[in-house]
Scaffold this motif. Structure first.
Motif, PDB file in Angstrom:
ATOM      1  N   TYR A  96       0.856  -1.193   0.000  1.00  0.00           N
ATOM      2  CA  TYR A  96       0.000   0.000   0.000  1.00  0.00           C
ATOM      3  C   TYR A  96       0.889   1.240   0.000  1.00  0.00           C
ATOM      4  N   ARG A  97       0.725   2.076  -1.000  1.00  0.00           N
ATOM      5  CA  ARG A  97       1.448   3.346  -1.040  1.00  0.00           C
ATOM      6  C   ARG A  97       0.611   4.429  -0.378  1.00  0.00           C
ATOM      7  N   VAL A  98       1.103   4.934   0.748  1.00  0.00           N
ATOM      8  CA  VAL A  98       0.391   6.008   1.446  1.00  0.00           C
ATOM      9  C   VAL A  98       0.597   7.329   0.727  1.00  0.00           C
ATOM     10  N   GLY A  99       1.795   7.545   0.216  1.00  0.00           N
ATOM     11  CA  GLY A  99       2.080   8.793  -0.469  1.00  0.00           C
ATOM     12  C   GLY A  99       3.131   9.596   0.266  1.00  0.00           C
ATOM     13  N   ILE A 100       3.006  10.912   0.189  1.00  0.00           N
ATOM     14  CA  ILE A 100       4.032  11.815   0.695  1.00  0.00           C
ATOM     15  C   ILE A 100       3.643  12.363   2.054  1.00  0.00           C
ATOM     16  N   CYS A 101       4.600  12.340   2.965  1.00  0.00           N
ATOM     17  CA  CYS A 101       4.419  12.962   4.276  1.00  0.00           C
ATOM     18  C   CYS A 101       5.444  14.087   4.417  1.00  0.00           C
ATOM     19  N   ASP A 102       4.995  15.297   4.716  1.00  0.00           N
ATOM     20  CA  ASP A 102       5.905  16.425   4.891  1.00  0.00           C
ATOM     21  C   ASP A 102       6.764  16.229   6.140  1.00  0.00           C
ATOM     22  N   ASP A 103       7.816  17.012   6.242  1.00  0.00           N
ATOM     23  CA  ASP A 103       8.699  16.949   7.412  1.00  0.00           C
ATOM     24  C   ASP A 103       8.051  17.662   8.596  1.00  0.00           C
ATOM     25  N   ASP A 104       6.941  17.111   9.031  1.00  0.00           N
ATOM     26  CA  ASP A 104       6.198  17.660  10.164  1.00  0.00           C
ATOM     27  C   ASP A 104       6.161  16.609  11.263  1.00  0.00           C
ATOM     28  N   PRO A 105       6.753  16.882  12.413  1.00  0.00           N
ATOM     29  CA  PRO A 105       6.849  15.853  13.464  1.00  0.00           C
ATOM     30  C   PRO A 105       5.507  15.261  13.859  1.00  0.00           C
ATOM     31  N   GLU A 106       4.530  16.081  14.135  1.00  0.00           N
ATOM     32  CA  GLU A 106       3.225  15.577  14.557  1.00  0.00           C
ATOM     33  C   GLU A 106       2.527  14.829  13.436  1.00  0.00           C
ATOM     34  N   GLY A 107       2.674  15.357  12.216  1.00  0.00           N
ATOM     35  CA  GLY A 107       2.061  14.685  11.072  1.00  0.00           C
ATOM     36  C   GLY A 107       2.659  13.317  10.842  1.00  0.00           C
ATOM     37  N   GLN A 123      -1.194   3.986  10.429  1.00  0.00           N
ATOM     38  CA  GLN A 123      -0.863   2.870   9.536  1.00  0.00           C
ATOM     39  C   GLN A 123      -0.603   1.574  10.294  1.00  0.00           C
ATOM     40  N   THR A 124      -0.297   1.645  11.577  1.00  0.00           N
ATOM     41  CA  THR A 124      -0.074   0.412  12.339  1.00  0.00           C
ATOM     42  C   THR A 124      -1.333  -0.449  12.407  1.00  0.00           C
ATOM     43  N   LEU A 125      -2.498   0.140  12.158  1.00  0.00           N
ATOM     44  CA  LEU A 125      -3.750  -0.616  12.216  1.00  0.00           C
ATOM     45  C   LEU A 125      -3.913  -1.551  11.027  1.00  0.00           C
ATOM     46  N   ARG A 126      -3.180  -1.294   9.937  1.00  0.00           N
ATOM     47  CA  ARG A 126      -3.365  -2.140   8.744  1.00  0.00           C
ATOM     48  C   ARG A 126      -2.045  -2.676   8.198  1.00  0.00           C
ATOM     49  N   ALA A 127      -0.962  -2.550   8.938  1.00  0.00           N
ATOM     50  CA  ALA A 127       0.343  -2.926   8.413  1.00  0.00           C
ATOM     51  C   ALA A 127       0.993  -4.015   9.256  1.00  0.00           C
ATOM     52  N   ASP A 128       1.688  -4.917   8.574  1.00  0.00           N
ATOM     53  CA  ASP A 128       2.588  -5.861   9.236  1.00  0.00           C
ATOM     54  C   ASP A 128       4.025  -5.355   9.174  1.00  0.00           C
ATOM     55  N   LEU A 129       4.272  -4.404   8.262  1.00  0.00           N
ATOM     56  CA  LEU A 129       5.582  -3.780   8.120  1.00  0.00           C
ATOM     57  C   LEU A 129       5.375  -2.410   7.487  1.00  0.00           C
ATOM     58  N   ILE A 130       6.084  -1.420   8.013  1.00  0.00           N
ATOM     59  CA  ILE A 130       6.053  -0.073   7.442  1.00  0.00           C
ATOM     60  C   ILE A 130       7.445   0.239   6.903  1.00  0.00           C
ATOM     61  N   ILE A 131       7.491   0.771   5.690  1.00  0.00           N
ATOM     62  CA  ILE A 131       8.753   1.204   5.085  1.00  0.00           C
ATOM     63  C   ILE A 131       8.683   2.700   4.852  1.00  0.00           C
ATOM     64  N   THR A 132       9.627   3.440   5.405  1.00  0.00           N
ATOM     65  CA  THR A 132       9.738   4.864   5.125  1.00  0.00           C
ATOM     66  C   THR A 132      10.960   5.089   4.262  1.00  0.00           C
ATOM     67  N   THR A 133      10.939   6.159   3.496  1.00  0.00           N
ATOM     68  CA  THR A 133      12.089   6.525   2.680  1.00  0.00           C
ATOM     69  C   THR A 133      12.349   8.008   2.838  1.00  0.00           C
ATOM     70  N   GLY A 134      13.614   8.339   3.075  1.00  0.00           N
ATOM     71  CA  GLY A 134      14.008   9.728   3.296  1.00  0.00           C
ATOM     72  C   GLY A 134      14.183  10.035   4.775  1.00  0.00           C
ATOM     73  N   GLY A 135      15.068  11.003   5.059  1.00  0.00           N
ATOM     74  CA  GLY A 135      15.218  11.493   6.433  1.00  0.00           C
ATOM     75  C   GLY A 135      16.007  10.597   7.356  1.00  0.00           C
ATOM     76  N   THR A 136      16.865   9.697   6.811  1.00  0.00           N
ATOM     77  CA  THR A 136      17.622   8.801   7.687  1.00  0.00           C
ATOM     78  C   THR A 136      18.990   9.355   8.074  1.00  0.00           C
ATOM     79  N   GLY A 137      19.387  10.467   7.455  1.00  0.00           N
ATOM     80  CA  GLY A 137      20.699  11.040   7.742  1.00  0.00           C
ATOM     81  C   GLY A 137      20.695  11.881   9.008  1.00  0.00           C
ATOM     82  N   THR A 138      21.739  12.701   9.133  1.00  0.00           N
ATOM     83  CA  THR A 138      21.897  13.534  10.340  1.00  0.00           C
ATOM     84  C   THR A 138      21.814  15.014  10.012  1.00  0.00           C
ATOM     85  N   GLY A 139      21.347  15.363   8.822  1.00  0.00           N
ATOM     86  CA  GLY A 139      21.237  16.763   8.424  1.00  0.00           C
ATOM     87  C   GLY A 139      20.065  17.461   9.088  1.00  0.00           C
TER      88      GLY A 139
END
Length: 437
Positions: free
Chosen positions: A245-256, A264-280
């Protein structure tokens, strides 16, 4: 200190990829088994051994269209009035005549018995008459209706399929961990199985993060980057067999971000995020998911792994259900390589599939290449079989960061942490990509 020495010192601070994968995969367990109707089982993995409850074939039956007869009546062992002169050109100059006492189709069910000198006209799949031990193909006869002349006698047992000949009752049809293929579905159905216990296909949710991301259908421009990752990773998860399931784009908003992942935990056995893994300064995923609360560490641990491309990977759990989450880099090439080395094995493990890693071969390298010191590199390549056995591998231009190379590759060449130069003619490991071409 030289540049090479500096690079080696920095690499020594990274976690070896094998150690990292082992620590992650040990934390995962296959999903609980599920009893499914056979028509829904395709694509899943069996959770337990399956044994045939009934034989296949279930009864003695004709394997070809023809005439079911007693072999002794057509073999010459009891020559008598059944033998007549054969038409010109018939083998042996004589034929055999038998009385046709009935017709049997696949839907026939009443038991019948052959008497000497008689036969039944049968269709392929029809139950055999009692005492029949051969079926003469129609093309070896004059295709008579009340009586038939047989011009060629087959061997005993020709055209006959005995009950349980292929699969006797009690046969182990498939072991736990076996992928349910269309052919296996046919075997299970033919032996009387209507339900199987399988591991369900993992439900995988893909989230792309970043203020700079925009939806597909336009070109990138300064300050805006088209979201290629979530589409590619959704396709990659589906290729493994997940319900993606592609959720789409999430902005860099902590609460969002927190709210989206919690939902998404209600319908997922695994969640994959992409982006934001660095230290910048803009790497919000790492900042939020690794945050400490009091004396407790955050639910996701981010690790600098000896992997090229994309050293920064995250793994942990989110939500009250502690759903596993894999955090991949935002650069598309690094995200796809990260999926191959981390997310794909995780999905296979959840699904109960074995092995969890892609198959690999040893191949002869066709050109000399260099690789970063201290990093395990996964480079797109084209692998081909050689005449006489073995494989050759050709690195594709541009290295692992080029999307065009990844799209063309049918393999990923693996260069170990200690490899800085691989000479043409040397042997390297190659992961085989199961592309459907």
């Amino acid at each position: 200190m030289t540049a090479t020495a500096d690079a080696e010192a920095a690499a020594n601070e990274l976690t070896p990829l094998a150690d990292y994968l082992g620590s992650v995969l040990r934390r995962l367990r296959a999903l609980p088994p599920l009893d499914l109707d056979l028509t829904q089982a395709y694509g899943n993995v069996l959770a337990e051994d399956v044994v045939a409850p009934h034989p296949f074939p279930a009864f003695d039956q004709a394997a070809v269209d023809g005439y079911a007869a007693r072999w002794e009546d057509i073999s010459g062992g009891s020559r008598g009035s059944g033998y007549v002169p054969a038409p010109s050109g018939a083998p042996g100059g004589r034929s055999i005549r038998l009385n046709v006492v009935g017709d049997l189709g696949a839907a026939s069910w009443r038991p019948v018995r052959l008497t000497p000198g008689s036969c039944f006209s049968v269709a392929a799949g029809a139950p055999l008459p009692i005492a029949a031990d051969v079926v003469v193909p129609v093309e070896w006869t004059d295709q008579g209706m009340a009586a038939v002349e047989i011009f060629r006698a087959p061997k005993r047992g020709y055209g006959v399929r005995r009950a349980g000949e292929e699969l006797p009752a009690g046969t182990l049809l498939a072991r736990a961990g076996t992928y349910v293929s269309p052919a296996l579905v046919a075997v299970l159905a033919a032996t009387g199985i209507g339900h199987v216990v399988v591991r369900p296909s993992p439900r995988v949710v893909i989230v792309a993060t970043g203020d700079e991301l925009v939806e597909v259908g336009r070109g990138s421009q300064p300050g805006q980057v088209v979201d290629a990752n979530s589409h590619a990773l959704t396709a990659a998860a589906a290729e493994v067999g997940a319900l993606a399931y592609r959720v789409g784009i999430c902005d860099d908003d902590p609460e969002g971000l927190r709210g989206l992942l919690e939902d998404q935990t209600l319908r997922a056995d695994l969640i994959i995020t992409t982006g934001g893994t660095g230290t910048g300064p803009g790497d919000m995923v790492r900042r939020i998911l690794s945050r400490r609360e009091g004396t407790r560490a955050g639910p996701v641990t981010f690790t600098e792994v000896a992997l090229y491309p994309g050293t920064a990977l995250g793994f942990g759990t989110v939500g009250a259900e502690e759903v596993p989450v894999v955090c991949l880099p935002g650069e598309p090439g690094a995200a796809l390589i990260g999926f191959e080395v981390l997310a794909r094995p995780a999905i296979n493990l959840l699904a109960g599939a074995e092995p969890v890693f892609r198959p690999s071969v040893r191949a002869h390298l066709l050109e000399t290449i260099t690789s970063p010191v201290g990093l395990r590199e996964f480079r797109p390549a084209h692998v081909a079989e050689r005449r006489g056995g073995g494989y050759t591998v050709q690195p594709l231009p541009g290295g692992p960061f080029t999307l065009s190379g990844l799209a063309e590759a049918n393999g990923l060449m693996v260069l170990g942490e200690r490899v800085t130069t691989a000479a043409a003619g040397s042997t390297v490991d190659v992961l085989l990509l199961d592309r459907r071409r």
